[in-house]
Scaffold this active site. Structure first.
Site, short mmCIF file in Angstrom:
data_model
loop_
_atom_site.label_atom_id
_atom_site.label_comp_id
_atom_site.label_asym_id
_atom_site.label_seq_id
_atom_site.Cartn_x
_atom_site.Cartn_y
_atom_site.Cartn_z
N LYS A 1 33.87 -2.26 -21.29
CA LYS A 1 33.71 -3.15 -20.14
C LYS A 1 34.91 -4.08 -20.13
O LYS A 1 35.69 -4.09 -21.09
CB LYS A 1 32.42 -3.97 -20.24
CG LYS A 1 32.23 -4.63 -21.62
CD LYS A 1 30.90 -5.37 -21.72
CE LYS A 1 29.73 -4.46 -22.02
NZ LYS A 1 28.66 -4.51 -21.04
N LYS B 1 30.95 -11.74 -22.37
CA LYS B 1 30.47 -10.39 -22.73
C LYS B 1 30.42 -10.20 -24.25
O LYS B 1 29.85 -9.24 -24.75
CB LYS B 1 31.33 -9.32 -22.07
CG LYS B 1 31.25 -9.32 -20.54
CD LYS B 1 32.15 -8.26 -19.93
CE LYS B 1 32.25 -8.31 -18.42
NZ LYS B 1 31.08 -7.73 -17.71
N THR C 1 26.00 -2.73 -15.14
CA THR C 1 25.67 -1.42 -14.60
C THR C 1 26.06 -0.33 -15.61
O THR C 1 25.50 0.77 -15.57
CB THR C 1 26.38 -1.15 -13.25
OG1 THR C 1 27.74 -1.59 -13.37
CG2 THR C 1 25.70 -1.91 -12.13
#
Ligand code: 26Q
Length: 809
Positions: free
Chosen positions: A542, A548, A650
């Site tokens: 990602k 994150k 996602t």
């Protein structure tokens, strides 16, 4: 579809001849790919024309999804699958000695997006076409997509992504649909007997030329359109314009300033920066898109007030929020409507999706910049702002209430507030995210317009993320439960009945192992790192961002390594930690994290004492194509953002659909994945969003306490700065400082112990092979609701009120 193999081979050879003047043996792979593409184009364009005709004659509502980003990836394979031509074409090409897979590899990735938001737009278009829904994309044809990432001496360097350099076979330039977009200049008001008129003078004209890409439905004749706008200089007569006679250098300068507009995609996905060129990009494509939509609508000779019954304009985050004042401008200045009527039409046409609650990511444009670049648009925003403030003041008599919703404040225009006021629907992208929007980010607005707020949980297209990227698994599923899931992805639930079936488990394990082997080969060829295919492939791919928490993963790897060094005989399941992702070029901490991963990999991968039990790999230049290979080979999916920060995620859905087990926090869509698969089939850890909010609000978190009370933390933190991994001791000091001296904004150290425990749970589950395969199958079985088909129909029914239009042939 009937396939005439001989005819196809013929037209392929003909295309090669006419495009390159070459015979089959002379043409290189790329030329063969282009010629094959030209054949596929022919098939597509017939249905494309038909679809347009039938949309026009049926006169149903159509939706236009406005987005600064469409992260399409490669298209050839998808087109073939959707046309039902993959197998026949593969055979026909094989007879000519051509490998279809190699041809498909020759296609450049269309990387016109940063990450999740751009890929979501691409998945949504795919689903709309699959479900016969009249929905199209509108965006920018960037000459350069997201930069190409190279790692040089452990550092990220950015290279231009010149994806159009050899021509792009899937785009159709529609020069006749060119429109003009106007920047700068002055506005004069003329007072007419019945109303005000606004005249725009001395502006800089820019031509917007559309390039259309077909979006092919899954075996159903629908072909929707993604329209990407390219900026070109207008053929203005410099003598007649405000420019000086014969001012050649100014003419050149003008040309350059125009071409800059669609030259590059801004490589940032969170930190908002008020850059003039980005504002120009936003207005450029929004104005062009709306002009072309209104042009079509006018041809139907319907009253303007019926626009919302025929047209929906959806804005993907606030990046296209200027659609609101631009639609007002077109309706008032060009169509001659009054404010009230124009406003009604505008608000009922536009809908808005928010993708982040992080304050630093919310767009705000300086008033003077907007006023200068878009004087008429600024006047309209001012009017919207004043009317809104008056309404709220009349209702509440409270300055606090007014300042909470003010669009213009502190010399800046708050685009998210403009987007909420100017649209009839505001949605978040996961349950928790939509709740945070209502109760925190837009609390004032949700009291004012409670009916606007709703949730549409994100989804992914199972056609790309399973059928294309993991064909062996897709076939195994179809053999087991039949193929209805392709049309109705929720039918995957039938796999629950087979999750305990030993034979199915073994077949699934064999496919996963094949995919891991392929990835291991790739890693070996490209980086000369040998990974153990029977180790746990533990993957975090990602964008690099502090929230994150790639660093949490890294600290845990350091800790595992320390344990192994202490006791090389340690009984642990071998692990391969795989990372990929780009950092924004100006995001220092993110780039340092990439460097740290490389330094760590260098040390660990070469340490023979640990007997290959641990490997760390960073795959450069993460892209849609790379994602397809990595995700289908993953055992463990790392979704470890600080709770409340990841709107949805996602990637998590793509992993579960391919049978990886999630280790994750109670954030974004992880929460809904947990609901779907059940607690036994996911590993959850860490602070909840509420706990995170409470710490921010009431204080009480001390990173130093974590450091002092957990010796594992103290050890790994000191290793960052004591030369253990890196001779240059100060290299990772900024990371160290962020976590300790700046008190660890994203609770990395706070969640460290829980994360280590969760990783041990993962390991123990993996030891029980049958249990593991069962969990994997349960994840696949419950992944149907995360198909973007579900998402697309929820948008269509709940927001846009559009119906399928079946295309007949
Ligand atoms: C803004 C101003 C200037 C330059 C760049 C930008 C910019 C560009 C891209 C701001 C944001 C983005 C992209 C954001 C994004 O990808 N958000 C992600 O959207 C996904 C789809 O909803 C979610 O799953 C992710 O949680 C969210 O981070």
């Amino acid at each position: 579809m009937n396939f005439d193999k001989a005819g196809f081979k013929n037209s392929f050879i003909n295309q090669l001849q006419s495009m390159y003047g070459k015979g089959l043996e002379e043409a290189d792979l790329y030329e063969q790919y282009m010629a094959f593409g030209a054949c596929v184009r022919e098939v597509i364009s017939q249905n494309w024309i038909r679809t347009r005709q039938q949309y026009r004659s049926k006169n149903e509502k159509q939706v236009f999804y406005f987005s600064m980003e469409f992260l399409l990836g490669k298209l050839l394979d998808m087109y073939l699958i959707h046309l039902g031509l993959k197998e026949p074409c593969r055979q026909a090409l094989a007879e000519l000695g051509i490998d279809l897979a190699a041809l498909a590899e020759a296609e450049p990735d269309a990387g016109l997006g940063n990450g999740g938001l751009g890929r979501l737009a691409a998945c949504l278009l795919d689903s709309m076409a699959a479900m016969h829904l009249p929905g199209h994309g509108c965006g920018i044809r960037y000459k350069y997509g997201l930069f190409e990432q190279k790692i040089v001496d452990h550092h990220q360097v950015e290279l231009p992504d010149n994806w159009l350099k050899n021509g792009y076979i899937w785009e159709y330039r529609k020069a006749d649909k060119t429109v003009e977009v106007r920047f700068g200049g002055r506005i004069t008001q003329i007072i007419q007997p019945d109303k005000w008129m606004f005249v725009h003078e001395d502006y800089e004209p820019v031509l917007a030329v559309p390039y259309d890409i077909p979006i092919v439905g899954y075996q159903n004749r629908t072909v929707n359109t993604l329209r990407l706008w390219s900026a070109e200089p207008a053929a203005i007569d410099f003598d007649l314009s405000s420019f000086n006679r014969g001012d050649y250098s100014r003419a050149v300068e003008y040309r350059h300033s125009v071409e800059r507009i669609s030259k590059i995609l801004y490589p940032d996905d969170t930190h908002y920066e008020g850059r003039l060129l980005r504002l120009k990009q936003q207005y450029f494509f929004v104005s062009a898109g709306l002009q072309s939509i209104l042009h079509c609508f006018k041809q139907r000779a319907l009253p303007w007030r019926t626009l919302p019954e025929k047209v929906g304009v959806h804005i993907n985050d606030t990046h296209p929020a200027l659609a609101i004042p631009e639609l007002m401008r077109l309706l008032i200045d060009e169509a001659g409507l009054g404010w009230e009527e124009a406003w009604n039409i505008t608000v009922n046409t536009i809908s808005y999706t928010n993708h982040t609650t992080m304050p630093e990511a919310l767009e705000k444009w300086p008033v003077d910049m907007l006023e200068k670049l878009l004087p008429r648009i600024y006047l309209i925003i001012q009017e919207i702002h004043e009317r809104l403030c008056r309404t709220v003041w009349d209702k509440t008599q409270s300055w606090d209430a007014v300042s909470e919703i003010a669009i213009i404040a502190d010399g800046q225009v708050h685009m998210a507030r403009l987007a909420v006021v100017g649209s009839y629907s505001v949605n978040g992208v996961a349950q928790i995210h939509s709740e945070i929007l209502k109760n925190h980010t837009f609390a004032g607005f949700s009291r004012l317009y409670p009916y606007k707020f709703n949730n549409k949980t994100n989804g992914i297209t199972h056609r790309r993320w399973l059928i294309k990227s993991n064909p062996a698994l897709a076939e195994l599923i179809s053999r087991t439960i039949d193929s209805s899931w392709i049309k109705y992805p929720c039918d995957l639930i039938q796999l629950v009945n087979y999750a305990q079936d030993e034979s199915l488990q073994q077949q699934f394990a064999a496919i996963k192992r094949q995919n891991k082997l392929k990835l291991a080969q790739f890693i070996s060829n490209k980086y000369d790192i040998q990974v153990d295919v029977d180790s746990i492939f533990d993957v975090q791919v990602k964008r690099l961002h502090a929230y994150k928490r790639q660093i949490l993963n890294v600290l845990h790897i350091m800790h595992l390594y320390n344990k192994l060094r202490e006791n090389p005989q340690l009984d642990m399941v071998p692990r391969t930690f795989i990372f990929a992702g780009k950092a924004a070029p100006g995001y220092y901490i993110a780039k340092q994290t990439i460097k740290l991963i490389h330094v760590l990999a260098e040390k660990i991968n070469h340490d023979t004492a640990i007997q290959g039990k641990l490997k760390v790999v960073f795959l450069e230049n993460y892209s849609v194509s790379l994602a397809e290979m990595i995700i289908s080979a993953a055992d463990v999916s790392e979704q470890i953002s600080t709770a409340s920060k990841e709107a949805s995620g996602t990637g998590n859905m793509k992993f579960m659909m391919n049978g990886a087990i999630t280790i994750g926090t109670m954030d974004g869509a992880n929460i809904e994945i947990k609901q779907a698969v059940g607690d036994a089939n996911i590993v959850i850890f860490g602070l909840t969003a509420k706990q995170v909010f409470d710490y921010y609000h009431y204080g009480g978190y001390s990173a130093w306490d974590m450091y002092h009370n957990d010796p594992r933390i103290k050890t790994v933190m000191e290793q960052l700065v004591d030369g253990f991994f890196q001779e240059e001791r100060e290299e990772f000091r900024p990371l160290y400082n962020d976590l300790l001296h700046n008190n660890d904004e994203f609770f990395v150290l706070k969640d460290f112990a829980a994360y280590c425990d969760a990783q041990r749970v993962v390991e123990n589950k993996f030891r029980h092979s049958r249990e593991w395969q069962k969990m994997a199958l349960m994840n696949i079985a419950h992944s149907g609701i995360f198909s973007s088909d579900r998402m697309g129909s929820e948008y269509s029914v709940g927001i846009w009120k559009i119906k399928p239009v079946i295309i007949t042939g």
